[in-house]
Design an enzyme around this catalytic site. Sequence first.
Site, mmCIF file in Angstrom:
data_model
loop_
_atom_site.group_PDB
_atom_site.id
_atom_site.type_symbol
_atom_site.label_atom_id
_atom_site.label_comp_id
_atom_site.label_asym_id
_atom_site.label_seq_id
_atom_site.Cartn_x
_atom_site.Cartn_y
_atom_site.Cartn_z
ATOM 1 N N PRO A 1 0.824 -1.221 0.000
ATOM 2 C CA PRO A 1 0.000 0.000 0.000
ATOM 3 C C PRO A 1 0.856 1.269 0.000
ATOM 4 C CG PRO A 1 -0.627 -1.464 1.819
ATOM 5 C CD PRO A 1 0.608 -2.036 1.215
ATOM 6 N N GLU B 1 2.183 -7.732 8.847
ATOM 7 C CA GLU B 1 2.373 -6.272 8.765
ATOM 8 C C GLU B 1 3.258 -5.894 7.575
ATOM 9 O OE1 GLU B 1 0.865 -3.992 10.345
ATOM 10 O OE2 GLU B 1 -0.119 -5.308 11.763
ATOM 11 N N ARG C 1 -0.845 -10.000 -20.942
ATOM 12 C CA ARG C 1 -1.791 -9.820 -22.049
ATOM 13 C C ARG C 1 -1.293 -8.800 -23.080
ATOM 14 N NH1 ARG C 1 -5.387 -5.685 -21.314
ATOM 15 N NH2 ARG C 1 -7.202 -6.741 -22.188
ATOM 16 N N ASP D 1 -8.847 -1.373 -25.617
ATOM 17 C CA ASP D 1 -9.330 -1.463 -24.241
ATOM 18 C C ASP D 1 -9.212 -0.124 -23.508
ATOM 19 O OD1 ASP D 1 -10.251 -4.010 -24.037
ATOM 20 O OD2 ASP D 1 -8.337 -4.864 -23.412
HETATM 21 N N1 SAM Z 1 0.809 -2.881 7.579
HETATM 22 C C1 SAM Z 1 0.621 -2.601 6.191
HETATM 23 C C2 SAM Z 1 0.110 -1.181 6.024
HETATM 24 O O1 SAM Z 1 -0.776 -0.775 6.768
HETATM 25 O O2 SAM Z 1 0.582 -0.491 5.079
HETATM 26 C C3 SAM Z 1 -0.391 -3.532 5.564
HETATM 27 C C4 SAM Z 1 0.091 -4.924 5.432
HETATM 28 S S1 SAM Z 1 -1.049 -5.923 4.550
HETATM 29 C C5 SAM Z 1 -2.109 -6.500 5.798
HETATM 30 C C6 SAM Z 1 -0.096 -7.328 4.106
HETATM 31 C C7 SAM Z 1 0.417 -7.315 2.685
HETATM 32 O O3 SAM Z 1 -0.649 -7.248 1.760
HETATM 33 C C8 SAM Z 1 1.329 -6.170 2.311
HETATM 34 O O4 SAM Z 1 2.642 -6.355 2.765
HETATM 35 C C9 SAM Z 1 1.233 -6.170 0.813
HETATM 36 O O5 SAM Z 1 2.105 -7.114 0.199
HETATM 37 C C10 SAM Z 1 -0.211 -6.608 0.571
HETATM 38 N N2 SAM Z 1 -1.108 -5.487 0.289
HETATM 39 C C11 SAM Z 1 -2.107 -5.027 1.064
HETATM 40 N N3 SAM Z 1 -2.738 -3.992 0.504
HETATM 41 C C12 SAM Z 1 -2.125 -3.772 -0.674
HETATM 42 C C13 SAM Z 1 -2.312 -2.824 -1.721
HETATM 43 N N4 SAM Z 1 -3.228 -1.865 -1.657
HETATM 44 N N5 SAM Z 1 -1.501 -2.904 -2.800
HETATM 45 C C14 SAM Z 1 -0.550 -3.844 -2.890
HETATM 46 N N6 SAM Z 1 -0.323 -4.769 -1.928
HETATM 47 C C15 SAM Z 1 -1.104 -4.740 -0.838
#
Ligand code: SAM
Length: 247
Positions: A86, A113, A151, A166
């Site tokens: 994120p 996390e 793709r 697209d």
């Molecule tokens: N503690 C992190 C935070 O609040 O930014 C969130 C961790 S999340 C529960 C666990 C994993 O899900 C992340 O390390 C990432 O690889 C993935 N993930 C969650 N949301 C994501 C998003 N919006 N984009 C990409 N990967 C995501």
Amino acid sequence: MRTFNFITIFPDLINNFLKYGLVNRAIEKKIIEINTIYLRDFSDDSNLRIDDKSYGGGPGMVMRYKPVEDALKSITRKSYVIYLSPHGSKLDQHKISELTKVQNLTFLCGRYEGYDQRVVDDLVDEQISLGDYVISGGELPSLILLEGITRLLPNVANDLDSILNDSFTDNLLDYPHYTRPESINGHEVPDVLLSGNHNEIAKWRRKQSLGITWKNRPDLLKNVKLSIEDDKLLKEYINESKENENK
Ligand code: SAM
């Protein structure tokens, strides 16, 4: 052949996805190869743990540096490492097109996390986010990237034209599509699509594409250089929408 490496604690999530659709076809045609790396194989712990408590306390476990470092060392070719997170910049079609140029990509799939910050600082080339929301793991985001990139690769899609039309190609949304039957509960297929007049059909589709983008995603239109004809078509669409609203 293009290689995608996935570093994950859920390899089956990745491997099951590979059985379907365009990605499967690209694997069969040997256009891409997938290397799924089980992170626990690189654990130095007797219980195969790859996570530990967070320094400073608080809830949630953190994925440790060493197993990731070793997993990355197992990739013998030079690879561009993407952490799906994120914290990354938001994924869009432009980024996906850019990544089609990279021969060897590694996706780090986070859980809990996420990774120790030093993984991000030392081992990752780029962080990419799916959007402003949090899910439980990086596997689905990395599969989205895999499919988005695959793709676009030459000789994968049967009909490259349909892909080039697209949404988001040229910053426009796609025009509406219809198939049989011609009438559903009084909703008819637009006459022009039944006319056989290819020029008129192309004009109608362009107008819809411009109009729907104006209506649903005006932010995208700011990046489109409209031709004189586009400008005329869009004005027609806007006027027709206003007339329909006033009916
Ligand atoms: N503690 C992190 C935070 O609040 O930014 C969130 C961790 S999340 C529960 C666990 C994993 O899900 C992340 O390390 C990432 O690889 C993935 N993930 C969650 N949301 C994501 C998003 N919006 N984009 C990409 N990967 C995501």
